[in-house]
Design a protein around this motif. Structure first.
Motif, PDB file in Angstrom:
ATOM      1  N   GLY A 136     -35.355 -21.413  43.418  1.00  0.00           N
ATOM      2  CA  GLY A 136     -35.460 -22.202  44.638  1.00  0.00           C
ATOM      3  C   GLY A 136     -34.680 -23.498  44.606  1.00  0.00           C
ATOM      4  N   GLY A 137     -33.499 -23.501  44.001  1.00  0.00           N
ATOM      5  CA  GLY A 137     -32.696 -24.714  43.970  1.00  0.00           C
ATOM      6  C   GLY A 137     -33.250 -25.778  43.040  1.00  0.00           C
ATOM      7  N   LEU A 138     -34.037 -25.365  42.076  1.00  0.00           N
ATOM      8  CA  LEU A 138     -34.720 -26.305  41.179  1.00  0.00           C
ATOM      9  C   LEU A 138     -33.731 -27.211  40.438  1.00  0.00           C
ATOM     10  CD1 LEU A 138     -37.543 -27.117  40.216  1.00  0.00           C
ATOM     11  CD2 LEU A 138     -37.316 -25.453  38.388  1.00  0.00           C
ATOM     12  N   ARG A 139     -32.624 -26.678  40.003  1.00  0.00           N
ATOM     13  CA  ARG A 139     -31.634 -27.466  39.249  1.00  0.00           C
ATOM     14  C   ARG A 139     -31.157 -28.669  40.070  1.00  0.00           C
ATOM     15  NH1 ARG A 139     -25.945 -27.798  38.044  1.00  0.00           N
ATOM     16  NH2 ARG A 139     -25.629 -28.001  35.805  1.00  0.00           N
ATOM     17  N   GLN A 140     -30.772 -28.426  41.319  1.00  0.00           N
ATOM     18  CA  GLN A 140     -30.266 -29.502  42.166  1.00  0.00           C
ATOM     19  C   GLN A 140     -31.352 -30.523  42.489  1.00  0.00           C
ATOM     20  OE1 GLN A 140     -29.868 -26.247  42.733  1.00  0.00           O
ATOM     21  NE2 GLN A 140     -27.667 -25.903  42.617  1.00  0.00           N
ATOM     22  N   ILE A 141     -32.560 -30.054  42.690  1.00  0.00           N
ATOM     23  CA  ILE A 141     -33.682 -30.944  42.989  1.00  0.00           C
ATOM     24  C   ILE A 141     -33.965 -31.853  41.798  1.00  0.00           C
ATOM     25  CG2 ILE A 141     -36.175 -31.009  43.457  1.00  0.00           C
ATOM     26  CD1 ILE A 141     -35.640 -28.255  44.963  1.00  0.00           C
ATOM     27  N   VAL A 142     -33.985 -31.274  40.616  1.00  0.00           N
ATOM     28  CA  VAL A 142     -34.251 -32.051  39.398  1.00  0.00           C
ATOM     29  C   VAL A 142     -33.155 -33.082  39.172  1.00  0.00           C
ATOM     30  CG1 VAL A 142     -34.413 -31.909  36.875  1.00  0.00           C
ATOM     31  CG2 VAL A 142     -35.639 -30.256  38.301  1.00  0.00           C
ATOM     32  N   LEU A 151     -42.517 -30.989  49.791  1.00  0.00           N
ATOM     33  CA  LEU A 151     -42.135 -29.579  49.825  1.00  0.00           C
ATOM     34  C   LEU A 151     -40.610 -29.511  49.889  1.00  0.00           C
ATOM     35  CD1 LEU A 151     -44.773 -28.273  52.366  1.00  0.00           C
ATOM     36  CD2 LEU A 151     -44.841 -28.099  49.866  1.00  0.00           C
ATOM     37  N   THR A 152     -40.031 -28.742  48.990  1.00  0.00           N
ATOM     38  CA  THR A 152     -38.586 -28.659  48.911  1.00  0.00           C
ATOM     39  C   THR A 152     -38.033 -27.380  49.531  1.00  0.00           C
ATOM     40  OG1 THR A 152     -38.768 -27.724  46.693  1.00  0.00           O
ATOM     41  CG2 THR A 152     -38.486 -30.117  46.863  1.00  0.00           C
ATOM     42  N   ASN A 153     -38.908 -26.448  49.826  1.00  0.00           N
ATOM     43  CA  ASN A 153     -38.477 -25.184  50.413  1.00  0.00           C
ATOM     44  C   ASN A 153     -39.710 -24.367  50.788  1.00  0.00           C
ATOM     45  OD1 ASN A 153     -36.776 -23.172  51.284  1.00  0.00           O
ATOM     46  ND2 ASN A 153     -35.696 -22.960  49.339  1.00  0.00           N
ATOM     47  N   TYR A 154     -39.494 -23.340  51.570  1.00  0.00           N
ATOM     48  CA  TYR A 154     -40.576 -22.409  51.902  1.00  0.00           C
ATOM     49  C   TYR A 154     -39.964 -21.077  52.286  1.00  0.00           C
ATOM     50  CZ  TYR A 154     -39.400 -23.550  56.753  1.00  0.00           C
ATOM     51  OH  TYR A 154     -38.736 -23.743  57.936  1.00  0.00           O
ATOM     52  N   LEU A 155     -40.741 -20.035  52.104  1.00  0.00           N
ATOM     53  CA  LEU A 155     -40.301 -18.707  52.524  1.00  0.00           C
ATOM     54  C   LEU A 155     -40.604 -18.559  54.007  1.00  0.00           C
ATOM     55  CD1 LEU A 155     -41.630 -16.534  49.551  1.00  0.00           C
ATOM     56  CD2 LEU A 155     -39.282 -17.305  49.964  1.00  0.00           C
ATOM     57  N   PRO A 156     -39.586 -18.237  54.809  1.00  0.00           N
ATOM     58  CA  PRO A 156     -39.828 -18.060  56.251  1.00  0.00           C
ATOM     59  C   PRO A 156     -40.935 -17.025  56.473  1.00  0.00           C
ATOM     60  CG  PRO A 156     -37.487 -17.950  55.745  1.00  0.00           C
ATOM     61  CD  PRO A 156     -38.214 -17.955  54.434  1.00  0.00           C
ATOM     62  N   GLY A 157     -41.742 -17.287  57.446  1.00  0.00           N
ATOM     63  CA  GLY A 157     -42.850 -16.369  57.742  1.00  0.00           C
ATOM     64  C   GLY A 157     -44.062 -16.706  56.919  1.00  0.00           C
ATOM     65  N   PHE A 183     -50.716 -34.816  53.654  1.00  0.00           N
ATOM     66  CA  PHE A 183     -50.630 -35.300  52.276  1.00  0.00           C
ATOM     67  C   PHE A 183     -49.262 -35.012  51.673  1.00  0.00           C
ATOM     68  CE2 PHE A 183     -52.334 -31.040  51.903  1.00  0.00           C
ATOM     69  CZ  PHE A 183     -51.779 -30.510  50.748  1.00  0.00           C
ATOM     70  N   GLY A 184     -48.285 -34.758  52.558  1.00  0.00           N
ATOM     71  CA  GLY A 184     -46.941 -34.524  52.060  1.00  0.00           C
ATOM     72  C   GLY A 184     -45.914 -34.430  53.165  1.00  0.00           C
ATOM     73  N   GLN A 185     -44.681 -34.233  52.727  1.00  0.00           N
ATOM     74  CA  GLN A 185     -43.557 -34.122  53.642  1.00  0.00           C
ATOM     75  C   GLN A 185     -42.658 -32.971  53.214  1.00  0.00           C
ATOM     76  OE1 GLN A 185     -42.468 -38.487  53.268  1.00  0.00           O
ATOM     77  NE2 GLN A 185     -42.091 -38.144  55.451  1.00  0.00           N
ATOM     78  N   LEU A 186     -41.832 -32.539  54.144  1.00  0.00           N
ATOM     79  CA  LEU A 186     -40.833 -31.514  53.866  1.00  0.00           C
ATOM     80  C   LEU A 186     -39.479 -32.188  53.727  1.00  0.00           C
ATOM     81  CD1 LEU A 186     -39.902 -28.504  53.708  1.00  0.00           C
ATOM     82  CD2 LEU A 186     -39.677 -28.589  56.212  1.00  0.00           C
ATOM     83  N   ALA A 187     -38.779 -31.899  52.648  1.00  0.00           N
ATOM     84  CA  ALA A 187     -37.425 -32.407  52.420  1.00  0.00           C
ATOM     85  C   ALA A 187     -36.622 -31.272  51.800  1.00  0.00           C
ATOM     86  CB  ALA A 187     -37.447 -33.627  51.507  1.00  0.00           C
ATOM     87  N   LYS A 188     -35.895 -30.542  52.625  1.00  0.00           N
ATOM     88  CA  LYS A 188     -35.195 -29.351  52.152  1.00  0.00           C
ATOM     89  C   LYS A 188     -33.919 -29.669  51.377  1.00  0.00           C
ATOM     90  CE  LYS A 188     -35.613 -25.583  54.805  1.00  0.00           C
ATOM     91  NZ  LYS A 188     -35.407 -24.759  56.009  1.00  0.00           N
TER      92      LYS A 188
END
Length: 172
Positions: free
Chosen positions: A36-42, A128-134, A149-154
């Motif tokens: 899930g793009g973990l490398r770029q997020i880290v 939240l850095t990502n989610y599965l559509p649906g 208690f949080g935000q979405l930042a894709k």
């Protein structure tokens, strides 16, 4: 015997941060498989914390993704990171995620229901850095709108900016 509520635990962590009794701790997780793009997020989060130039702890759980764990370990323990104020711990699959979450001040994760439920129970703020559509779309609403208690930042840099902003303004 009384069990402390999530709200009281959250207040205690905030008070400790505000009073400077401990350094903030970021927990970044990528699920059991570390995708899930973990490398770029880290890397974006580590760089933002480095620029912040204040002590912080960064804990990354890569799950079963040994290649990612090795890459991050090499990158974030290289000479470029030796004189920073950040303590970085790169982990593989863990069986004590609850303990890592209990020690964290903020969690970056995809919108998996189990992780979100545990964060909510602990009063742990979530980016939240990502989610599965649906199937995970409703989880985003649960975190960002229903219980706030949080935000979405894709985008990784957006998530990193939120981390720094939260640490610089913990009461907001």
């Amino acid at each position: 015997c009384s069990i402390p509520s999530a709200a009281s635990q959250r207040k205690k962590r905030l008070d400790e941060l505000i009073q400077g009794r401990r350094h903030p701790r970021v927990l970044i997780v990528g699920g059991g498989d570390g995708f899930g793009g973990l490398r770029q997020i880290v890397l974006a989060t580590a760089e933002a914390l480095k620029k912040r130039d204040k002590p912080a702890n960064l804990v990354v759980v890569c799950g079963r993704n040994a290649d990612l764990r090795n890459q991050l370990d090499i990158l974030l323990h290289s000479e470029a990171w030796k004189n920073t104020k950040i303590t970085i711990n790169i982990l593989g699959f863990v069986t004590d995620m609850h303990a890592h979450m209990a020690r964290a001040d903020i969690l970056l994760t995809k919108a998996g229901p189990g992780t979100i439920a545990e964060a909510a129970a602990l009063g742990l703020p979530v980016i939240l850095t990502n989610y599965l559509p649906g199937q995970e779309r409703g989880n985003v609403k649960f975190v960002t709108s229903d219980f706030r208690f949080g935000q979405l930042a894709k985008r990784p840099r957006s998530a990193a900016r939120l981390v720094v902003d939260w640490f610089d303004h913990p009461q907001s």
